[in-house]
Design a protein around this motif. Structure first.
Motif, PDB file in Angstrom:
ATOM      1  N   ASP A   1     -74.919 -55.458  -1.627  1.00 18.38           N
ATOM      2  CA  ASP A   1     -74.540 -55.027  -2.969  1.00 18.38           C
ATOM      3  C   ASP A   1     -75.412 -55.684  -4.033  1.00 18.38           C
ATOM      4  N   ASP A   2     -75.657 -56.982  -3.874  1.00 15.11           N
ATOM      5  CA  ASP A   2     -76.493 -57.689  -4.852  1.00 15.11           C
ATOM      6  C   ASP A   2     -77.933 -57.196  -4.797  1.00 15.11           C
ATOM      7  N   LEU A   3     -78.416 -56.925  -3.597  1.00 16.19           N
ATOM      8  CA  LEU A   3     -79.781 -56.415  -3.448  1.00 16.19           C
ATOM      9  C   LEU A   3     -79.939 -55.071  -4.140  1.00 16.19           C
ATOM     10  N   VAL A   4     -78.985 -54.178  -3.926  1.00 13.86           N
ATOM     11  CA  VAL A   4     -79.036 -52.847  -4.549  1.00 13.86           C
ATOM     12  C   VAL A   4     -78.959 -52.971  -6.064  1.00 13.86           C
ATOM     13  N   GLU A   5     -78.040 -53.800  -6.556  1.00 14.29           N
ATOM     14  CA  GLU A   5     -77.854 -53.937  -7.997  1.00 14.29           C
ATOM     15  C   GLU A   5     -79.082 -54.558  -8.663  1.00 14.29           C
ATOM     16  N   SER A   6     -79.624 -55.611  -8.075  1.00 15.10           N
ATOM     17  CA  SER A   6     -80.779 -56.274  -8.690  1.00 15.10           C
ATOM     18  C   SER A   6     -82.020 -55.394  -8.625  1.00 15.10           C
ATOM     19  N   ALA A   7     -82.226 -54.714  -7.494  1.00 13.40           N
ATOM     20  CA  ALA A   7     -83.389 -53.828  -7.377  1.00 13.40           C
ATOM     21  C   ALA A   7     -83.284 -52.676  -8.370  1.00 13.40           C
ATOM     22  N   THR A   8     -82.076 -52.132  -8.538  1.00 15.68           N
ATOM     23  CA  THR A   8     -81.873 -51.058  -9.511  1.00 15.68           C
ATOM     24  C   THR A   8     -82.204 -51.532 -10.921  1.00 15.68           C
ATOM     25  N   THR A   9     -81.746 -52.727 -11.276  1.00 16.33           N
ATOM     26  CA  THR A   9     -82.005 -53.256 -12.614  1.00 16.33           C
ATOM     27  C   THR A   9     -83.499 -53.490 -12.832  1.00 16.33           C
ATOM     28  N   VAL A  10     -84.178 -54.043 -11.831  1.00 17.02           N
ATOM     29  CA  VAL A  10     -85.619 -54.278 -11.945  1.00 17.02           C
ATOM     30  C   VAL A  10     -86.352 -52.957 -12.145  1.00 17.02           C
ATOM     31  N   TRP A  11     -86.029 -51.959 -11.338  1.00 17.04           N
ATOM     32  CA  TRP A  11     -86.708 -50.663 -11.448  1.00 17.04           C
ATOM     33  C   TRP A  11     -86.408 -50.011 -12.797  1.00 17.04           C
ATOM     34  N   MET A  12     -85.137 -50.039 -13.215  1.00 18.15           N
ATOM     35  CA  MET A  12     -84.777 -49.407 -14.478  1.00 18.15           C
ATOM     36  C   MET A  12     -85.527 -50.036 -15.639  1.00 18.15           C
ATOM     37  N   ARG A  13     -85.551 -51.357 -15.686  1.00 15.91           N
ATOM     38  CA  ARG A  13     -86.195 -52.027 -16.815  1.00 15.91           C
ATOM     39  C   ARG A  13     -87.711 -51.881 -16.780  1.00 15.91           C
ATOM     40  N   ALA A  14     -88.279 -51.812 -15.574  1.00 16.36           N
ATOM     41  CA  ALA A  14     -89.730 -51.641 -15.467  1.00 16.36           C
ATOM     42  C   ALA A  14     -90.161 -50.225 -15.859  1.00 16.36           C
ATOM     43  N   ILE A  15     -89.348 -49.242 -15.502  1.00 16.01           N
ATOM     44  CA  ILE A  15     -89.728 -47.840 -15.743  1.00 16.01           C
ATOM     45  C   ILE A  15     -89.249 -47.349 -17.104  1.00 16.01           C
ATOM     46  N   TYR A  16     -87.990 -47.689 -17.456  1.00 13.56           N
ATOM     47  CA  TYR A  16     -87.377 -47.135 -18.668  1.00 13.56           C
ATOM     48  C   TYR A  16     -87.288 -48.139 -19.825  1.00 13.56           C
ATOM     49  N   LEU A  17     -87.531 -49.423 -19.539  1.00 10.79           N
ATOM     50  CA  LEU A  17     -87.303 -50.496 -20.515  1.00 10.79           C
ATOM     51  C   LEU A  17     -85.861 -50.478 -20.996  1.00 10.79           C
ATOM     52  N   ALA A  18     -84.950 -50.077 -20.115  1.00 15.33           N
ATOM     53  CA  ALA A  18     -83.524 -49.990 -20.439  1.00 15.33           C
ATOM     54  C   ALA A  18     -82.737 -49.992 -19.141  1.00 15.33           C
ATOM     55  N   ASP A  19     -81.456 -50.362 -19.235  1.00 16.82           N
ATOM     56  CA  ASP A  19     -80.618 -50.397 -18.037  1.00 16.82           C
ATOM     57  C   ASP A  19     -80.100 -49.021 -17.648  1.00 16.82           C
ATOM     58  N   ASP A  20     -79.956 -48.135 -18.631  1.00 23.21           N
ATOM     59  CA  ASP A  20     -79.544 -46.761 -18.324  1.00 23.21           C
ATOM     60  C   ASP A  20     -79.768 -45.912 -19.567  1.00 23.21           C
ATOM     61  N   PRO A  21     -80.973 -45.458 -19.798  1.00 24.42           N
ATOM     62  CA  PRO A  21     -81.288 -44.728 -21.031  1.00 24.42           C
ATOM     63  C   PRO A  21     -80.535 -43.407 -21.126  1.00 24.42           C
ATOM     64  N   ALA A  22     -80.193 -43.053 -22.333  1.00 26.11           N
ATOM     65  CA  ALA A  22     -79.551 -41.758 -22.571  1.00 26.11           C
ATOM     66  C   ALA A  22     -80.580 -40.658 -22.398  1.00 26.11           C
ATOM     67  N   PRO A  23     -80.135 -39.464 -21.984  1.00 19.35           N
ATOM     68  CA  PRO A  23     -81.083 -38.328 -21.899  1.00 19.35           C
ATOM     69  C   PRO A  23     -81.802 -38.129 -23.209  1.00 19.35           C
ATOM     70  N   ALA A  24     -82.996 -37.611 -23.134  1.00 17.04           N
ATOM     71  CA  ALA A  24     -83.846 -37.482 -24.313  1.00 17.04           C
ATOM     72  C   ALA A  24     -83.162 -36.667 -25.416  1.00 17.04           C
ATOM     73  N   LYS A  25     -82.459 -35.600 -25.054  1.00 19.02           N
ATOM     74  CA  LYS A  25     -81.817 -34.761 -26.081  1.00 19.02           C
ATOM     75  C   LYS A  25     -80.743 -35.555 -26.835  1.00 19.02           C
ATOM     76  N   THR A  26     -79.983 -36.368 -26.093  1.00 16.18           N
ATOM     77  CA  THR A  26     -78.957 -37.185 -26.722  1.00 16.18           C
ATOM     78  C   THR A  26     -79.568 -38.233 -27.634  1.00 16.18           C
ATOM     79  N   ALA A  27     -80.685 -38.803 -27.155  1.00 17.91           N
ATOM     80  CA  ALA A  27     -81.347 -39.851 -27.946  1.00 17.91           C
ATOM     81  C   ALA A  27     -81.870 -39.299 -29.260  1.00 17.91           C
ATOM     82  N   GLN A  28     -82.221 -38.002 -29.285  1.00 16.27           N
ATOM     83  CA  GLN A  28     -82.778 -37.401 -30.488  1.00 16.27           C
ATOM     84  C   GLN A  28     -81.700 -36.906 -31.445  1.00 16.27           C
ATOM     85  N   ALA A  29     -80.494 -36.761 -30.905  1.00 21.14           N
ATOM     86  CA  ALA A  29     -79.403 -36.188 -31.705  1.00 21.14           C
ATOM     87  C   ALA A  29     -78.955 -37.146 -32.807  1.00 21.14           C
TER      88      ALA A  29
END
Length: 224
Positions: A196-224
């Protein structure tokens, strides 16, 4: 009734009759690897586990390393399914939030590595020293790297991931990072995280490296 075959013996004969002999050898090798590293296995042991003679083994494979390479190739093809399914993060539909999709995909891959842990352990350990393994292991890593690079570019085009390092370089770093973490988990290295810790930490690393966020809102929502 003492002469009647048992259900187990009938099943064993049916299995041997319906599966190719080389596949049975690979099945036997994977079972043995769960208890013994490849370096300590002899052809005689593999042949005996597969129910054949040493001579017969050499009809199918030139060495135990060639047999292992065939086993790794088989596992590699199964692993690629997790990257190519429609609901994986690598193919993420816009209706699924990035973190949810990525978490599910990473967990599926981690579970697969653990299910085939002996095979993956040997590949991660031997790829730099055994010629039969090297190109296969590089391909096993290169294919998800390629898929991740395409996915990063897709997320950038969607406006949900910001520009950053070249997608192929970022993907290369993240996939190899995951490979080492999984290898350490397979050998139970000191400090190894729970699944569980491996999955959670790897997910956080990937999210922050790719999106610079933990869970970015869809682009349409972000523009609204």
């Amino acid at each position: 009734m003492s002469g009647s075959p048992t259900t187990q013996s009938v099943t064993r004969r049916t299995t041997r009759a319906t599966r190719r002999r080389d596949e049975l050898i690979l099945d036997a090798l994977e079972r043995l690897l769960a208890e013994t590293p490849l370096r300590d296995l002899g052809v005689e042991q593999i042949a005996a586990e597969a129910g054949i003679t040493r001579t017969r083994f050499y009809f199918y494979f030139k060495s135990k390393h060639e047999a292992y390479a065939a086993l790794l190739a088989r596992v590699r093809e199964l692993l690629l399914v997790f990257y190519d399914t429609e609901d994986s993060w690598f193919q993420r539909p816009e209706s699924v939030r990035p973190r949810e999709s990525m978490t599910d995909t990473i967990r599926a891959v981690v579970d697969f590595w653990l299910e085939h842990g002996a095979v993956m352990r040997e590949g991660a350990d031997l790829w730099n020293s055994v010629a039969e393994t090297r190109s296969l292991w590089h391909d096993l890593i290169a294919q998800p790297v390629d898929r991740m690079a395409r996915a990063i570019e897709r997320e950038r085009e969607r406006g949900i991931a910001p520009d950053g390092p070249p997608a192929d370089q970022l993907a290369h770093n993240l996939i190899w990072h995951g490979e080492r973490l999984l290898f350490l988990a397979l050998i139970d290295a000191p400090g190894t995280m729970s699944v569980d810790d491996l999955v959670e930490s790897a997910t956080t690393v990937w999210m922050r490296a790719i999106y610079l966020a933990d869970d970015p809102a869809p682009a349409k929502t972000a523009q609204a």
